[in-house]
Design a protein around this motif. Sequence first.
Motif, PDB file in Angstrom:
ATOM      1  N   ASP A  79       0.819  -1.227   0.000  1.00  0.00           N
ATOM      2  CA  ASP A  79       0.000   0.000   0.000  1.00  0.00           C
ATOM      3  C   ASP A  79       0.850   1.273   0.000  1.00  0.00           C
ATOM      4  N   VAL A  80       2.148   1.124  -0.233  1.00  0.00           N
ATOM      5  CA  VAL A  80       3.025   2.308  -0.239  1.00  0.00           C
ATOM      6  C   VAL A  80       3.875   2.335  -1.510  1.00  0.00           C
ATOM      7  N   HIS A  81       3.266   2.010  -2.636  1.00  0.00           N
ATOM      8  CA  HIS A  81       4.005   1.974  -3.897  1.00  0.00           C
ATOM      9  C   HIS A  81       4.254   3.350  -4.498  1.00  0.00           C
ATOM     10  N   ALA A  82       3.420   4.339  -4.158  1.00  0.00           N
ATOM     11  CA  ALA A  82       3.662   5.679  -4.716  1.00  0.00           C
ATOM     12  C   ALA A  82       5.071   6.105  -4.289  1.00  0.00           C
ATOM     13  N   PRO A  83       5.866   6.675  -5.201  1.00  0.00           N
ATOM     14  CA  PRO A  83       7.286   6.915  -4.896  1.00  0.00           C
ATOM     15  C   PRO A  83       7.531   7.647  -3.575  1.00  0.00           C
ATOM     16  N   ASP A  84       6.767   8.704  -3.272  1.00  0.00           N
ATOM     17  CA  ASP A  84       6.987   9.422  -1.999  1.00  0.00           C
ATOM     18  C   ASP A  84       6.676   8.517  -0.810  1.00  0.00           C
ATOM     19  N   ASP A  85       5.607   7.743  -0.939  1.00  0.00           N
ATOM     20  CA  ASP A  85       5.236   6.808   0.138  1.00  0.00           C
ATOM     21  C   ASP A  85       6.326   5.743   0.325  1.00  0.00           C
ATOM     22  N   ALA A  86       6.876   5.294  -0.791  1.00  0.00           N
ATOM     23  CA  ALA A  86       7.914   4.249  -0.716  1.00  0.00           C
ATOM     24  C   ALA A  86       9.146   4.776   0.016  1.00  0.00           C
ATOM     25  N   LEU A  87       9.530   6.015  -0.290  1.00  0.00           N
ATOM     26  CA  LEU A  87      10.710   6.596   0.378  1.00  0.00           C
ATOM     27  C   LEU A  87      10.467   6.703   1.879  1.00  0.00           C
ATOM     28  N   LYS A  88       9.257   7.149   2.248  1.00  0.00           N
ATOM     29  CA  LYS A  88       8.942   7.267   3.688  1.00  0.00           C
ATOM     30  C   LYS A  88       8.883   5.886   4.345  1.00  0.00           C
ATOM     31  N   ALA A  89       8.309   4.938   3.642  1.00  0.00           N
ATOM     32  CA  ALA A  89       8.195   3.584   4.210  1.00  0.00           C
ATOM     33  C   ALA A  89       9.572   2.971   4.430  1.00  0.00           C
ATOM     34  N   PHE A  90      10.491   3.251   3.513  1.00  0.00           N
ATOM     35  CA  PHE A  90      11.868   2.746   3.703  1.00  0.00           C
ATOM     36  C   PHE A  90      12.468   3.342   4.981  1.00  0.00           C
ATOM     37  N   ASN A 123      11.862   3.213  -9.446  1.00  0.00           N
ATOM     38  CA  ASN A 123      12.683   4.430  -9.485  1.00  0.00           C
ATOM     39  C   ASN A 123      12.943   4.958  -8.068  1.00  0.00           C
ATOM     40  N   ALA A 124      11.941   4.815  -7.170  1.00  0.00           N
ATOM     41  CA  ALA A 124      12.145   5.245  -5.776  1.00  0.00           C
ATOM     42  C   ALA A 124      13.203   4.351  -5.106  1.00  0.00           C
ATOM     43  N   LEU A 125      13.148   3.053  -5.380  1.00  0.00           N
ATOM     44  CA  LEU A 125      14.175   2.167  -4.811  1.00  0.00           C
ATOM     45  C   LEU A 125      15.558   2.500  -5.386  1.00  0.00           C
TER      46      LEU A 125
END
Length: 274
Positions: A79-90, A123-125
């Motif tokens: 549920d956090v695939h959006a790039p900004d969400d992914a960065l925060k989730a990391f 791209n976020a990864l």
Amino acid sequence: MSVPAVVLNNGVEIPQLGFGVFQVDPEATKEATLTALDVGYRHIDTAQMYGNERGVGEAVKASGLAREDVFVTSKLDNDVHAPDDALKAFDRSLDELGFDYLDLFLIHWPMPWIDVDYVDTWNALEEIYASGRARAIGVSNFHEHHLRRLLDEADVVPAVNQIEIHPYMSQDELRTVDAEHGIATQAWSPIAQGLVLDNPVIAEIAAAIDKTPAQVVLRWHLQRGDIVFPKSVTRSRVEENLAVFDFELTAHDMASVSGLNADRRLGPDPDQTS
Ligand SMILES: NC(=O)c1ccc[n+]([C@@H]2O[C@H](COP(=O)([O-])OP(=O)(O)OC[C@H]3O[C@@H](n4cnc5c(N)ncnc54)[C@H](OP(=O)(O)O)[C@@H]3O)[C@@H](O)[C@H]2O)c1
């Protein structure tokens, strides 16, 4: 017991056998992981979805081992695939673990039916990788057509593809695609959550060489070259699953286990919502 390393496509080394913590209760994860580290495991596979990263991090700290002596993987939640969400989730993963870097960070599932394109998530990864806070990045549950999009449209080739593999689901074609692109294959649910252990072919091989069915199956994976991380909350099994480096299966036994393939998934097909 010395576990061989697999060298990933960016030169990072990963122990070929590790410890998985899927379905380990968050409250029990520190103790289970400490047991694995005490037995000799130096590679732990967790995920945001498992809700137990904190216990993994606490165990690494409590073990007294140096952070760089334990290889830790986590995975981005669906549920956090959006790039900004992914960065925060990391960042949240690092907080939960109490680490300043991860050894490997994966997209857990491609989720092709949501409105975020997994290439954008990738791209976020890539951004996380460029920052040095993940030593390697990869994917999980990617079919060939998902991988092709990353290979065509992105810069970093995934270091691993973590997919369901066990004797009933041997994934020969996808493993070949991974290998053609220098992507290491990781086999999840390597003993099919116990389902394959009473198979008569496996039991017969085990009896003949005085090993357990789980050891035969893990050895089959290792000799195919895949990376595995069986899960157990039972100390004797944690020990048993690591004791697989003092024997080899013959070519005949390898073929017999491979012959059990039935393309039978335990988990969902990554292209289908359920
Ligand atoms: N990327 C993904 O989508 C994905 C999906 C699933 C799993 N994974 C990863 O793969 C890891 C392993 O997969 P898994 O946990 O699904 O299943 P698994 O490792 O194939 O099997 C675990 C089950 O087998 C039992 N077991 C373990 N060793 C045994 C032995 N020597 N003899 C008899 N039974 C034994 C365990 O019981 P006890 O614990 O009660 O001892 C547990 O019920 C996970 O922990 C996770 O890290 C990833």
